[in-house]
Write a protein that holds these residues in place. Structure first.
Motif, PDB file in Angstrom:
ATOM      1  N   LEU A 203       0.837  -1.208   0.000  1.00 54.25           N
ATOM      2  CA  LEU A 203       0.000   0.000   0.000  1.00 54.25           C
ATOM      3  C   LEU A 203       0.871   1.257   0.000  1.00 54.25           C
ATOM      4  CD1 LEU A 203      -3.024   0.682   0.248  1.00 54.25           C
ATOM      5  CD2 LEU A 203      -2.756   0.649   2.711  1.00 54.25           C
ATOM      6  N   GLN A 204       1.935   1.221   0.809  1.00 50.63           N
ATOM      7  CA  GLN A 204       2.829   2.385   0.892  1.00 50.63           C
ATOM      8  C   GLN A 204       3.524   2.630  -0.450  1.00 50.63           C
ATOM      9  OE1 GLN A 204       4.744   0.975   4.593  1.00 50.63           O
ATOM     10  NE2 GLN A 204       4.450   3.064   5.352  1.00 50.63           N
ATOM     11  N   GLN A 205       3.898   1.521  -1.106  1.00 53.10           N
ATOM     12  CA  GLN A 205       4.565   1.678  -2.410  1.00 53.10           C
ATOM     13  C   GLN A 205       3.617   2.308  -3.434  1.00 53.10           C
ATOM     14  OE1 GLN A 205       5.984  -2.183  -3.594  1.00 53.10           O
ATOM     15  NE2 GLN A 205       7.382  -2.239  -1.836  1.00 53.10           N
ATOM     16  N   THR A 206       2.395   1.802  -3.461  1.00 52.29           N
ATOM     17  CA  THR A 206       1.428   2.358  -4.412  1.00 52.29           C
ATOM     18  C   THR A 206       1.194   3.828  -4.110  1.00 52.29           C
ATOM     19  OG1 THR A 206       0.348   0.218  -4.237  1.00 52.29           O
ATOM     20  CG2 THR A 206      -0.780   1.900  -5.528  1.00 52.29           C
ATOM     21  N   LEU A 207       1.086   4.138  -2.821  1.00 58.35           N
ATOM     22  CA  LEU A 207       0.864   5.531  -2.426  1.00 58.35           C
ATOM     23  C   LEU A 207       2.010   6.418  -2.921  1.00 58.35           C
ATOM     24  CD1 LEU A 207      -0.733   7.652  -0.770  1.00 58.35           C
ATOM     25  CD2 LEU A 207       0.711   7.061   1.174  1.00 58.35           C
ATOM     26  N   ALA A 208       3.248   5.913  -2.774  1.00 57.32           N
ATOM     27  CA  ALA A 208       4.401   6.717  -3.199  1.00 57.32           C
ATOM     28  C   ALA A 208       4.305   7.023  -4.690  1.00 57.32           C
ATOM     29  CB  ALA A 208       5.698   5.979  -2.875  1.00 57.32           C
ATOM     30  N   ALA A 209       3.884   6.024  -5.468  1.00 59.58           N
ATOM     31  CA  ALA A 209       3.772   6.243  -6.916  1.00 59.58           C
ATOM     32  C   ALA A 209       2.672   7.263  -7.219  1.00 59.58           C
ATOM     33  CB  ALA A 209       3.483   4.922  -7.627  1.00 59.58           C
ATOM     34  N   ASP A 405       0.166   9.180   4.048  1.00 62.82           N
ATOM     35  CA  ASP A 405       1.504   8.623   4.189  1.00 62.82           C
ATOM     36  C   ASP A 405       1.932   8.609   5.657  1.00 62.82           C
ATOM     37  OD1 ASP A 405       3.851   7.580   3.046  1.00 62.82           O
ATOM     38  OD2 ASP A 405       4.840   9.529   3.329  1.00 62.82           O
ATOM     39  N   ALA A 406       1.695   9.727   6.358  1.00 59.05           N
ATOM     40  CA  ALA A 406       2.104   9.809   7.763  1.00 59.05           C
ATOM     41  C   ALA A 406       1.357   8.770   8.606  1.00 59.05           C
ATOM     42  CB  ALA A 406       1.846  11.220   8.292  1.00 59.05           C
ATOM     43  N   HIS A 407       0.072   8.595   8.353  1.00 59.83           N
ATOM     44  CA  HIS A 407      -0.692   7.614   9.124  1.00 59.83           C
ATOM     45  C   HIS A 407      -0.233   6.191   8.819  1.00 59.83           C
ATOM     46  CE1 HIS A 407      -3.285  10.509  10.926  1.00 59.83           C
ATOM     47  NE2 HIS A 407      -3.733  10.951   9.769  1.00 59.83           N
ATOM     48  N   LEU A 408       0.107   5.942   7.559  1.00 60.01           N
ATOM     49  CA  LEU A 408       0.574   4.594   7.218  1.00 60.01           C
ATOM     50  C   LEU A 408       1.933   4.318   7.862  1.00 60.01           C
ATOM     51  CD1 LEU A 408      -0.467   4.017   3.490  1.00 60.01           C
ATOM     52  CD2 LEU A 408      -1.664   3.427   5.591  1.00 60.01           C
ATOM     53  N   MET A 409       2.761   5.368   7.988  1.00 58.98           N
ATOM     54  CA  MET A 409       4.063   5.169   8.643  1.00 58.98           C
ATOM     55  C   MET A 409       3.866   4.835  10.115  1.00 58.98           C
ATOM     56  SD  MET A 409       6.910   7.156   6.672  1.00 58.98           S
ATOM     57  CE  MET A 409       6.950   8.750   7.340  1.00 58.98           C
ATOM     58  N   GLU A 410       2.929   5.539  10.741  1.00 52.49           N
ATOM     59  CA  GLU A 410       2.610   5.225  12.142  1.00 52.49           C
ATOM     60  C   GLU A 410       2.102   3.798  12.253  1.00 52.49           C
ATOM     61  OE1 GLU A 410       2.857   6.771  15.049  1.00 52.49           O
ATOM     62  OE2 GLU A 410       4.000   8.353  14.031  1.00 52.49           O
ATOM     63  N   ALA A 411       1.235   3.417  11.332  1.00 52.57           N
ATOM     64  CA  ALA A 411       0.677   2.063  11.346  1.00 52.57           C
ATOM     65  C   ALA A 411       1.792   1.039  11.201  1.00 52.57           C
ATOM     66  CB  ALA A 411      -0.350   1.909  10.228  1.00 52.57           C
ATOM     67  N   ALA A 412       2.729   1.321  10.282  1.00 49.72           N
ATOM     68  CA  ALA A 412       3.833   0.381  10.061  1.00 49.72           C
ATOM     69  C   ALA A 412       4.689   0.270  11.315  1.00 49.72           C
ATOM     70  CB  ALA A 412       4.676   0.841   8.874  1.00 49.72           C
ATOM     71  N   ALA A 413       4.907   1.408  11.987  1.00 51.29           N
ATOM     72  CA  ALA A 413       5.709   1.387  13.207  1.00 51.29           C
ATOM     73  C   ALA A 413       5.021   0.513  14.259  1.00 51.29           C
ATOM     74  CB  ALA A 413       5.901   2.809  13.733  1.00 51.29           C
ATOM     75  N   GLU A 428      -4.897   4.423  13.207  1.00 54.41           N
ATOM     76  CA  GLU A 428      -4.087   5.045  12.146  1.00 54.41           C
ATOM     77  C   GLU A 428      -4.640   4.693  10.766  1.00 54.41           C
ATOM     78  OE1 GLU A 428      -1.964   7.307  12.483  1.00 54.41           O
ATOM     79  OE2 GLU A 428      -1.526   7.176  14.624  1.00 54.41           O
ATOM     80  N   LEU A 429      -5.059   3.452  10.614  1.00 55.02           N
ATOM     81  CA  LEU A 429      -5.593   3.041   9.308  1.00 55.02           C
ATOM     82  C   LEU A 429      -6.905   3.770   9.009  1.00 55.02           C
ATOM     83  CD1 LEU A 429      -4.818  -0.788   9.349  1.00 55.02           C
ATOM     84  CD2 LEU A 429      -3.577   1.031   8.177  1.00 55.02           C
ATOM     85  N   ARG A 430      -7.696   3.959  10.069  1.00 58.05           N
ATOM     86  CA  ARG A 430      -8.965   4.669   9.883  1.00 58.05           C
ATOM     87  C   ARG A 430      -8.697   6.117   9.445  1.00 58.05           C
ATOM     88  NH1 ARG A 430     -12.509   7.982  12.306  1.00 58.05           N
ATOM     89  NH2 ARG A 430     -11.090   8.444  14.012  1.00 58.05           N
TER      90      ARG A 430
END
Ligand SMILES: Nc1nc2c(ncn2[C@@H]2O[C@H](COP(=O)(O)OP(=O)(O)OP(=O)(O)O)[C@@H](O)[C@H]2O)c(=O)[nH]1
Ligand SMILES: [Mg+2]
Length: 460
Positions: A203-209, A405-413, A428-430
């Motif tokens: 998901l993060q990769q797709t978001l970056a693109a 992106d910031a929320h996904l980074m928190e989620a990943a952490a 975070e996902l919500r």
């Protein structure tokens, strides 16, 4: 929906002024009796009828084409009537006034549409999402061909479908995490087996693109502001003229020629660059010149990039070099961090070849070196290439994507920590999903909608 969203609305849809054709557009629910009252007959859906447009006494105001789009198969999703008349401002005003008075008393009050109100209704009636609605305004406002093409792509849904794709993947992940919340004993194993981490990083990769393409689209829409600064007579106005290909700013050998700023938008590979020529920077006792110099500094402070122009024919003169050093210090002090300053060495045609200096060497007079400057400007703007498939985006979209992106980074952490707090992860996902929804208008406040649509033209 607010009450105002139920009033039938009318407006002149074509640009003010004279034109071959002018259009008056009416939208609302249950407009058939209005059409009967206005034109004295019913219209077949989606067929062009050539007929007189009568005034209250039955005398024709004009003759033209009437088009009838019954709901929901119309731009707004409501009943829409379009009258195509001759494009004179008086004719169109008369027609519009006639529409307003012809509305039968059975119809809720027909009123003038506010800017963007037709498109707002298209959005509220799910004809288009918010990103597409914005693309309509961006298409109308496009200042370059590339901007128009990318707005067209956003309008046809390319951007929206990428956002929907991200949203679907996010919903899938959320379901997984929320299901785990209900069975806390097996929680971690469960997530591991379902490869929650893998899903998230995909998901993060797709978001970056998506962010990359959207930021290119935002660049096409907004462009960057480039300020030309330097000592008097360095050739700033000559450079603006050379970049614009037109004699916009006055050029003379007199130091202190330019007083007020002169601005021109040029395009390089379709990227709009708002280039601003300013008064030469120096100590001055002339009141007008001093104001001009103060304005130059205001422009510099708001620049995305500064071209610091130097005159190669004078660079060895001690006074000249000292003044340039003063300006360099002032630039460093006053410019916000991260704003690039390009040193531009002008008048290569008149100067003896000198040792290489950092920056760009050019001649505003002959055009030598201008291409290198253009390339450098594109590079600074962050333009990657004239790649196909860019969709237009706005600063608001980029902000939303950054929030996702910031929320996904928190989620990943959370996922990576040894004892992940599943409720925080779920939250975070919500929040990430909400931020995505703000782009398409799934979660958007009425206030923001007001701001977005009010920047449209009337009748759109
Ligand atoms: N030989 C040569 N002369 C140039 C070039 N660019 C500008 N000049 C001359 O330099 C003089 C000043 O040019 P301007 O463009 O008015 O300079 P400016 O920096 O806008 O000056 P101010 O408005 O007074 O601050 C004019 O006589 C120009 O013809 C160049 O590339 N080569
Ligand atoms: Mg000038």
């Amino acid at each position: 929906m607010l009450a105002r969203h139920h009033d039938p609305i009318a407006a002149i849809a074509t640009a003010p002024g004279r034109g071959a054709v002018g259009i008056v557009r009416v939208s609302g629910l249950g407009l058939a009796p209005f059409v009967q009252a206005l034109l004295g007959r019913a219209l077949r859906p989606r067929e062009a009828h050539y007929l007189p447009f009568p005034d209250a006494q039955g005398q024709p105001i004009d003759r033209g084409l009437a088009l009838w789009f019954p709901a929901p198969h119309s731009y707004t999703g409501e009943d829409v009537l379009e009258l195509q008349a001759h494009g004179g401002p008086v004719v169109l005003q008369l027609l519009l006034a006639r529409c307003l008075e012809a509305a039968p008393s059975t119809l809720a009050r027909l009123r003038l549409a506010e800017p963007g109100e037709f498109t707002e209704r298209a959005f509220l009636n799910d004809k288009i999402d918010l990103a597409q609605a914005e693309a309509i305004a961006d298409l109308i406002d496009a200042s370059t061909e590339a901007a128009a093409r990318s707005a067209g792509r956003s309008l046809s849904g390319d951007f929206s479908s990428e956002i929907q794709g991200l949203r679907d993947a996010l919903v899938h992940l959320r379901m997984l995490v929320e299901a785990t919340l209900d069975f806390p004993e097996e929680e971690i194993d469960f997530l591991r087996k379902a490869d929650a981490r893998g899903q998230l990083s995909k998901l993060q990769q797709t978001l970056a693109a998506v962010m990359q393409r959207a930021s290119q689209g935002a660049l096409l829409r907004e462009g960057i502001k480039v300020v030309i600064a330097g000592q008097p007579n360095a050739g700033k106005s000559s450079l603006l003229n050379a970049l614009a290909g037109a004699e916009l700013a006055i050029v003379t050998p007199i130091a202190g020629t330019t007083r007020d700023k002169v601005q021109q938008t040029i395009q390089i590979e379709g990227v709009p660059l708002h280039v601003i020529d300013t008064a030469g920077l120096r100590e001055s006792s002339d009141e007008v010149e001093r104001i001009g110099i103060a304005r130059a500094w205001d422009e510099i402070a708001a620049a995305d990039a500064v071209l610091f122009l130097h005159d190669l024919t004078r660079q060895d003169a001690p006074d000249y070099a000292a003044a340039d050093a003063d300006i360099a210090r002032a630039l460093a002090q006053r410019l916000p961090a991260g704003v690039p300053v390009i040193d531009v060495w002008n008048k290569t045609d008149a100067a003896a070849p000198a040792p290489d200096r950092a920056g760009v060497r050019l001649s505003a007079r002959t055009g030598e070196g201008l291409d290198a400057l253009r390339r450098q400007l594109l590079h600074i703007a962050g333009w990657q290439s004239a790649a196909e498939g860019i969709y237009i985006a706005r600063a608001r979209h980029i902000e939303a994507l950054r929030a996702v992106d910031a929320h996904l980074m928190e989620a990943a952490a959370q996922l990576e920590s040894t004892g992940p707090a599943l409720d925080l992860l779920a939250e975070e996902l919500r929040l990430a999903q909400n931020a995505l929804g703000a782009i398409t208008g799934e979660f958007t406040s009425d206030d923001l909608l007001g701001v977005i649509f009010s920047s449209f033209c009337i009748g759109k």
